[in-house]
Design a protein around this motif. Structure first.
Motif, short mmCIF file in Angstrom:
data_model
loop_
_atom_site.label_atom_id
_atom_site.label_comp_id
_atom_site.label_asym_id
_atom_site.label_seq_id
_atom_site.Cartn_x
_atom_site.Cartn_y
_atom_site.Cartn_z
N LEU A 1 84.38 -79.62 -34.08
CA LEU A 1 84.54 -79.30 -35.43
C LEU A 1 83.25 -79.32 -36.07
O LEU A 1 82.56 -80.75 -36.19
N LYS A 2 82.44 -78.43 -36.69
CA LYS A 2 81.07 -78.69 -37.19
C LYS A 2 81.23 -78.28 -38.55
O LYS A 2 81.75 -77.28 -38.98
N THR B 1 74.27 -81.53 -41.02
CA THR B 1 75.35 -81.18 -40.37
C THR B 1 76.08 -82.49 -39.94
O THR B 1 75.42 -83.52 -39.46
N VAL B 2 77.40 -82.22 -39.58
CA VAL B 2 78.28 -83.16 -39.16
C VAL B 2 78.96 -82.42 -37.96
O VAL B 2 79.75 -81.47 -38.48
N MET B 3 79.31 -83.24 -37.17
CA MET B 3 80.03 -82.52 -36.01
C MET B 3 80.76 -83.66 -35.20
O MET B 3 80.42 -84.77 -34.78
N LEU B 4 81.96 -83.10 -34.88
CA LEU B 4 82.99 -83.98 -33.95
C LEU B 4 83.31 -83.06 -32.75
O LEU B 4 83.76 -82.00 -32.79
N PHE B 5 83.09 -83.90 -31.54
CA PHE B 5 83.48 -82.90 -30.46
C PHE B 5 83.94 -84.08 -29.16
O PHE B 5 83.61 -85.12 -29.26
N THR C 1 82.89 -87.79 -29.79
CA THR C 1 81.58 -88.17 -30.45
C THR C 1 81.81 -87.56 -31.63
O THR C 1 82.00 -86.39 -31.96
N LEU C 2 81.34 -88.50 -32.68
CA LEU C 2 80.90 -88.11 -34.06
C LEU C 2 79.53 -88.22 -34.28
O LEU C 2 78.84 -89.35 -34.23
N MET C 3 78.92 -87.03 -34.78
CA MET C 3 77.39 -87.16 -35.07
C MET C 3 77.15 -86.57 -36.29
O MET C 3 77.79 -85.63 -36.79
N GLY C 4 76.07 -87.05 -36.97
CA GLY C 4 75.48 -86.56 -38.05
C GLY C 4 73.84 -86.35 -38.26
O GLY C 4 73.28 -87.10 -37.61
N ILE C 5 73.62 -85.46 -38.63
CA ILE C 5 72.04 -84.88 -38.60
C ILE C 5 71.68 -84.60 -40.31
O ILE C 5 72.32 -83.94 -41.00
N THR D 1 66.91 -87.44 -39.37
CA THR D 1 67.74 -88.55 -39.01
C THR D 1 68.93 -88.43 -38.31
O THR D 1 69.77 -87.20 -38.98
N THR D 2 69.52 -89.00 -37.24
CA THR D 2 70.66 -88.41 -36.58
C THR D 2 71.17 -89.85 -36.29
O THR D 2 70.67 -90.82 -35.88
N LEU D 3 72.49 -89.73 -36.52
CA LEU D 3 73.58 -90.82 -35.87
C LEU D 3 74.44 -90.18 -35.13
O LEU D 3 74.97 -89.19 -35.30
N GLY D 4 74.92 -91.18 -34.36
CA GLY D 4 75.99 -90.81 -33.25
C GLY D 4 76.88 -91.82 -33.03
O GLY D 4 76.40 -92.98 -32.89
N ALA D 5 78.02 -91.75 -32.68
CA ALA D 5 79.08 -92.45 -32.45
C ALA D 5 80.20 -92.14 -31.26
O ALA D 5 80.57 -90.92 -31.47
#
Length: 870
Positions: A417-418, A430-434, A466-470, A482-486
């Motif tokens: 889901l993006k 951009t926020v993405m869950l995969f 993984t949940l990531m945001g850019i 800036t990139t964050l990932g969990a």
């Protein structure tokens, strides 16, 4: 005469920020081509598409015909093209050179008088044109491509029946959104005609009412829907040595990879073949775990579903795949192998809702993408396999339990889901869950005679999300990303009563990248922090695997199974800096430095300098070179308190590479490079039945090779490439022992593939591979173990001196597409191992090793699939 700017940009020089989108150039000075006088008598029409190289000022430096309408039309188009002037393309706030396509439509010019402009017998007669309301149109409409619903810009729309002796038929040209309009027209039923260029000609009746505006939608069919999307190609980074990029349209048509973006990397130079299609990436003589896969800088722990059938990420979410076999920029680190990074697709303004439903022999899935307002775009995708349903039904229906002594229930699913949002004119996010979930269960019903104790369940399951945001910002001559990932990951496995494994881990990622300046000097810097708390429980014999093929000595004899529970916190801190010097228009020098700190097990500080060079000899030939160090933390099991050695040092690597790029033609590129890589402090198993510690840093490695890539870009109906690697990879496990081949050493690796578009939306492709067989260690003798009543095999002291037979295989893919008014149906057949080659993957021995045979890999595997898209 009509003209249009076709979709597509491909920058071909350096840009300040690779991640920033390219803003298309806009036309400032229009030049209409001169219609060839010799063709006036015949009244011929034609369309010429030219490819233009624009410099950073927007001037045309080169023009090449890519779609011809004949020698005279082509010559006129080239003359006009060289006079065009554009406002330059922009990226990250600065002007950049780009390559675009421009279209000229030729039609004979006939002198027109006022009475011939809009003949009418309706409410407004020929003498009363001034009485019509300002801007009045008898006919307005839009041209949308049949099947896809995309607007068709620059299309010529005519009404032949309204031609008169004093003037030609009225004409209109669609704008960027496909809209067209005609002024005052004669009432009645007339025919609208689209001559077509990249689309089939279309005729449609329309009723013109006196004094009223009629609206009409025309849906011409494209000549071929197997068209490769013309997106902006990211140019080589300053000083870059060996990045190889592939667009998604290329990937989806390559035979043997089922349209999967990450599997296609296995067909590029420098990549050895994994066993039986398992999807492992063995890059330039490094073990599979030495190559990192990430999405926009966030690591992906599991790239493939079981057996390497598909990757866990839907290819349609991506813009391209970048593969670095070596010589990569200093912003990448903590790996001694290669780097594979996926670039997410950035939606374009005005993109409509679109998607598809797809089903094949492995899974069923969907893809959906569209706008949520002016500045927000949503993309969703998911897939679920049904192999478990099919196998269970077949075994039960045909009562195959007596032939199959176990039941299998493999299954996988993944979802993405993006959300893309434009925060401002220079900032987007951009926020993405995969994630994915894989499971495999086997219940042994009737154990084989040779394994009477093989009873119980075999279960494996792995899952991660993984949940990531850019956030990307483009300032004046600077950029920031800036990139964050969990990440949350779980895995568990059990094999009878012998082995149990459970793991739970989290991984938090923070990256900050900056690019400062442009022109003769550019500075790039950043930090990346990774925090990885994990917890594992293991009940198993003390295995001593190093991760190298063929180097699995297994548990020592007479050692009891042990249980351990461990938890640790691994911290990887990295900072990097490089400078791009363009002291001469043809030279780029990029010195860089990376610092990595490893916290937790295997602590240490690593400093790795690198230097990359590029020299543009002329417009066709570029030389390049790279030299530098790499470092990598040992694998978790190697630093385990119970099973490994927490005092292991990080592995160190040093690589030198040099080569060149040659543009043989507009469609063909040639890339040739040689490399040499040295590895130090490799973790190896020491001598002894029960060695303590189980791993030591005494191993060294040496890899040298030559890589060739000849690529025909997707220009015209054909694309493909030939990739060849000549390589030798060796290891020395400890001082004083002889050098041996690396377990994945493959001397010759050859791949030839191509895909060709045929009429009526057919497309065919083929891939042929030849690979030298993997090394192996023969069984020298066997010993009778009276206590266990079995034979114990004693391997030869000459490690990896044998070799399996060579591997070769042909794969073929056929696609067919049917186009309907607002949707399309595609059916494809992807057949692997067409001539059913029995490729040897391993050796199987009988009970006392007196006889052996080769264990063959996959036989011929046909895969049928269908996709309905709108």
């Amino acid at each position: 005469m009509a003209f249009g700017l076709t979709f597509g940009l491909s920058a071909h020089a350096q840009v300040p920020a690779p991640a920033a989108p390219i803003v298309a150039p806009t036309l400032r000075t229009k030049v209409e081509p001169v219609y060839p006088p010799d063709l006036l008598a015949d009244g011929l029409r034609g369309t010429v598409v030219v490819e233009l190289d624009l410099d950073s000022l927007g001037a045309v430096t080169k023009a090449t015909v890519v779609t011809s309408a004949g020698p005279q039309f082509d010559a006129a188009a080239l003359v006009a093209a060289r006079g065009l002037v554009f406002a330059p393309a922009m990226q990250a706030g600065g002007a950049v050179p780009v390559r675009i396509r421009y279209r000229f439509d030729f039609a004979p010019l006939v002198a027109l008088d006022r009475r011939g402009l809009a003949p009418s017998l309706g409410r407004y007669d020929r003498r009363g044109l001034e009485q019509a309301p300002a801007g009045f149109a008898s006919l307005e409409g839009r041209v949308l491509e049949r099947g896809t619903g995309r607007p068709v810009p620059g299309a010529l729309v005519t009404m032949p029946a309204l031609a008169t002796a004093s003037g030609p038929a009225p004409e209109a040209v669609t704008d960027a959104d496909g809209h067209f309009r005609f002024g005052l027209l004669r009432s009645g039923v007339h025919e609208v005609y689209l001559p077509g260029s990249s689309h089939k000609p279309l005729r449609a009746p329309v009723t013109i009412a006196s004094g009223k505006t009629t609206t009409l939608t025309l849906r011409p069919e494209r000549l071929s829907y197997s068209v490769y999307r013309a997106t902006a190609e990211r140019p080589p980074e300053p000083g870059e040595m060996a990045r190889r990029s592939l667009g998604i349209e290329e990937i989806q048509k390559i035979p043997g990879v089922q349209g999967d973006a990450f599997k296609v990397v296995q067909n590029l130079p420098g990549v050895a073949r994994g066993t039986a299609g398992n999807g492992l990436l063995i890059v330039r003589g490094s073990a599979p775990q030495d190559t990192q896969v990430n999405v926009e800088g966030v690591r992906v722990p599991l790239m493939y579903h079981f057996a390497g059938l598909y990757s866990i990420l839907n290819t349609d979410l991506l813009d391209a795949i970048d593969f670095y076999p070596g010589g990569y920029p200093v912003r990448y680190g903590r790996q001694t192998g290669g780097i594979v990074t996926a670039r997410l697709a950035v939606p374009k303004e005005g993109d409509p809702w679109h998607g598809y439903l797809e089903s094949n022999v492995f899974h069923t899935g969907f893809f959906l993408s569209g706008p949520l307002g002016k500045d927000t775009h949503l993309t969703a995708a998911a897939r679920r396999s049904y192999i478990d349903f099919v196998l269970d039904a077949v075994i039960s229906t045909f009562d195959l339990k007596k032939f199959v002594p176990f039941t299998l229930a493999p299954r996988y699913y993944d979802a993405q889901l993006k959300l893309d949002h434009r925060i401002g004119p220079r900032t987007d996010a951009t926020v993405m869950l995969f994630g994915t979930d894989d499971g495999l269960k086997a219940l042994v019903l009737d154990p084989p005679p040779a394994f009477p104790d093989a009873r119980g369940d075999v279960n494996t399951r792995s899952s991660f999300w993984t949940l990531m945001g850019i956030v990307r910002h483009r300032g004046d001559k600077w950029t920031a990303t800036t990139t964050l990932g969990a990440l949350l990951a779980t895995a568990d496995a059990s094999i009878f009563d012998v082995f149990r494994f459970e793991a739970f881990g989290r991984e938090y990622t923070f990256r900050q990248d900056f690019t400062l300046g442009e022109g003769p000097l550019q500075l790039r810097t950043g930090v990346d922090l990774v925090c990885n708390p994990y917890e594992i429980e293991v009940y198993a014999p003390p295995l001593r695997a190093t991760g190298e093929r063929g180097q699995f000595p297994g548990p020592p004899p007479d050692r009891n199974t042990v249980f351990t529970h461990e938890a640790d916190l691994l911290i990887n801190n990295g900072a990097w800096f490089d400078a791009v010097f363009r002291l001469h228009p043809r030279w780029e020098v990029v010195p860089g430095l990376r610092l990595d700190h490893f916290g937790g097990a295997s602590q240490g500080l690593s400093v790795t300098p690198r230097l990359n060079l590029r020299h543009k000899w002329n417009e066709r030939l570029t030389f390049k070179a790279a030299v530098g160090g790499t470092t990598q933390r040992p694998q978790p099991h190697e630093v385990s308190v119970r099973f490994g050695n927490p005092d292991l040092k990080p592995v160190r690597g040093f690589e030198v590479a040099a080569g060149g790029e040659f543009q043989a033609s507009e469609a063909i590129d040639i890339d040739l490079q040689g490399f040499q890589k040295e590895l130090r402090d490799l973790a190896v198993v020491p001598d002894g039945i029960v060695p303590r510690p189980p791993f030591v840093n005494t191993g060294v490695g040496h890899v040298s090779g030559l890589e060739l890539l000849v690529r025909h870009k997707p220009v015209g109906p054909f694309f493909g490439w030939i990739a060849y690697t000549l390589q030798r990879a060796t290891r020395i496990d400890r001082p004083g022992v002889p050098e041996r081949p690396f377990g994945w050493d493959q001397t010759h690796i050859l791949t030839a593939l191509g895909s060709y578009k045929l009429p009526d939306n057919w497309e065919v492709g083929a891939r042929w591979r030849y690979v030298t067989g993997n090394p192996l260690t023969d069984v020298e003798t066997v010993a009778w173990n009276e206590k266990q009543d079995t034979y114990t095999r004693v391997r030869s002291a000459c490690n990896n001196c044998g070799r399996l037979p060579a591997f070769h295989q042909l794969d073929v893919r056929v696609d067919k597409k049917w186009v309907y008014e607002s949707w399309m149906l595609s059916i494809y057949m992807d057949v692997q191992n067409v001539y059913n080659r029995q490729n040897a993957e391993s050796i199987r021995y009988n009970f006392d090793a007196s006889l052996h045979e080769y264990q063959a890999g996959l036989p011929i595997v046909p895969a049928l699939g269908a996709r309905a898209e709108f």
